[in-house]
Design a protein around this motif. Structure first.
Motif, mmCIF file in Angstrom:
data_model
loop_
_atom_site.group_PDB
_atom_site.id
_atom_site.type_symbol
_atom_site.label_atom_id
_atom_site.label_comp_id
_atom_site.label_asym_id
_atom_site.label_seq_id
_atom_site.Cartn_x
_atom_site.Cartn_y
_atom_site.Cartn_z
ATOM 1 N N ASP A 85 0.010 4.208 0.527
ATOM 2 C CA ASP A 85 -0.404 5.103 1.603
ATOM 3 C C ASP A 85 0.186 4.601 2.915
ATOM 4 O OD1 ASP A 85 -2.281 7.222 2.784
ATOM 5 O OD2 ASP A 85 -2.824 5.410 3.891
ATOM 6 N N ASP B 136 -0.557 5.012 6.057
ATOM 7 C CA ASP B 136 -1.529 4.489 7.020
ATOM 8 C C ASP B 136 -2.041 3.116 6.580
ATOM 9 O OD1 ASP B 136 -1.336 6.751 8.635
ATOM 10 O OD2 ASP B 136 -2.930 7.810 7.557
ATOM 11 N N GLY B 137 -2.221 2.964 5.276
ATOM 12 C CA GLY B 137 -2.649 1.667 4.757
ATOM 13 C C GLY B 137 -1.585 0.606 4.956
ATOM 14 N N GLN B 138 -0.321 0.967 4.733
ATOM 15 C CA GLN B 138 0.769 0.016 4.949
ATOM 16 C C GLN B 138 0.852 -0.377 6.417
ATOM 17 O OE1 GLN B 138 4.727 1.448 4.219
ATOM 18 N NE2 GLN B 138 5.617 -0.605 4.127
ATOM 19 N N GLU C 38 -1.571 -0.541 8.516
ATOM 20 C CA GLU C 38 -2.676 -1.451 8.820
ATOM 21 C C GLU C 38 -2.389 -2.858 8.286
ATOM 22 O OE1 GLU C 38 -5.882 -2.598 10.814
ATOM 23 O OE2 GLU C 38 -4.941 -0.610 10.891
ATOM 24 N N ASP D 104 0.864 -1.174 0.000
ATOM 25 C CA ASP D 104 0.000 0.000 0.000
ATOM 26 C C ASP D 104 0.901 1.225 0.000
ATOM 27 O OD1 ASP D 104 -1.905 2.059 0.476
ATOM 28 O OD2 ASP D 104 -3.213 0.625 1.492
#
Length: 337
Positions: free
Chosen positions: A93, A95-97, A99, A91
């Motif tokens: 992003d 924040d996505g990584q 998560e 990801d």
């Protein structure tokens, strides 16, 4: 009926077999049952008495990027060798990584390999992994942050060193004005590369930020800047696909600038061979993926720490130019460089 030989008669063959086995181990070149036994022992070690190891490789790579395909290929080869169940997630992003790392923790993996393009975003999830007893190693991005982030080991290129080497090379090529194209703002690796170029290059170094997810926009931005300032005689990009876009931009702008780049793939190898790109800096992404996954296996099965856990393991920089491109072309054609 023949009588069986006396027991002492078999001692010489046994001793001979033992010596042969020892020589086989020393030379690491024998095949047959001895090799099969070594493979079996390695597989047993890989299972570590508790089933197949599960490792998650989690990067900030975007979709459809050939660079990350090379990282994955290396990781998959190491996983197959070590008997590891490997999963890959990405990801761009931060924040996505982060998560995705938490997903791996919830999945109770045995190890995690992660990139630190945005180190601050990864500190929390890495700490959570450590608290869960899961070792985390780094690769590709974050060479200045991996220890403070709590990672066990790191595999990649020192981007500052690579950038300074490019600056020196541009001086050798008598360049005067370099346009350093960054396709992801805030990515510490890309920023360090251009900062390194600026530090050693005696000409002018100018940064150009573009949207790396939109290649048409990348091409348009480089073309526009070249038209605005004809003094730009060198375009330095941060990836193979961006270098190829820059080649087209130079043709469209018609100002005669040359193109150099960090990273390469099979298409970029051809561009170097044809003279469209002056040189590429190879950080060996296949090797990064391989070493990161293999290091988890070594740590889990034998307590090994590459670099002693205090120094990064460098995979670059290595310059690929027209004079040496033939030596890597066959590996690039196979999709591993």
């Amino acid at each position: 009926m023949n009588n069986p030989p006396p027991p002492q008669a078999s001692s010489a063959p046994v001793r001979g077999a033992a010596v042969a086995a020892a020589v086989c181990l020393l030379l690491a070149g024998c095949s047959g049952s001895g090799g099969a036994r070594l493979d079996a022992d390695a597989n047993a070690a890989g299972k570590a008495g508790s089933g197949r190891l599960k490792v998650a490789l989690i990067t900030h790579g975007g979709k459809g990027d050939d660079f990350w395909e090379l990282v994955q290929k290396g990781a998959r080869v190491a996983a197959a060798k070590d008997g590891i169940e490997l999963t890959y997630a990405n990801d761009s992003d931060p924040d996505g990584q982060a998560e995705l790392v938490r997903d791996a923790i919830r999945d109770k993996v045995d190890g995690i390999a992660v990139t630190l393009a945005k180190p601050q975003a990864m500190k929390g999830p890495v700490a959570e992994a450590k608290a869960a007893g899961i070792p985390v190693v780094g690769l590709n991005s974050g060479i200045d942050a991996w220890r403070s982030a709590g990672l066990l080991q790191y595999f990649g290129q020192d981007e500052g060193v690579a950038g300074r080497a490019v600056g020196d090379k541009l001086d050798g090529l008598k360049a005067a004005h370099a346009l350093c194209v960054i396709h992801e703002r805030g990515n510490v690796a890309l920023e360090a590369r251009c900062a390194g170029v600026k530090k050693t290059f005696t000409g002018e170094t100018e940064m150009l930020y573009v949207d790396g997810t939109d290649m048409a926009a990348v091409n348009a931005s480089i073309t526009a800047r070249l038209r605005q300032d004809p003094s730009i005689d060198e375009v330095v990009t941060m990836g193979a696909q961006f270098a190829l876009a820059a080649v087209e931009s130079v043709k469209t702008a018609g100002n005669g600038a040359r193109v150099a780049t960090f990273d390469l793939d099979k298409d970029l190898v051809k561009a170097v061979r044809d003279g469209d790109v002056q040189f590429a800096v190879d950080q060996q992404p296949y090797l990064q993926g391989y070493l990161a996954v293999d290091s988890v296996w070594l740590y889990k099965t034998n307590g090994n720490l590459s670099g002693g856990g205090v120094a990064p393991v460098l995979t670059g920089p290595a310059f690929v130019t027209k004079t040496n491109v033939a030596s890597v072309a066959r590996f690039a054609a196979a999709g591993t460089r």
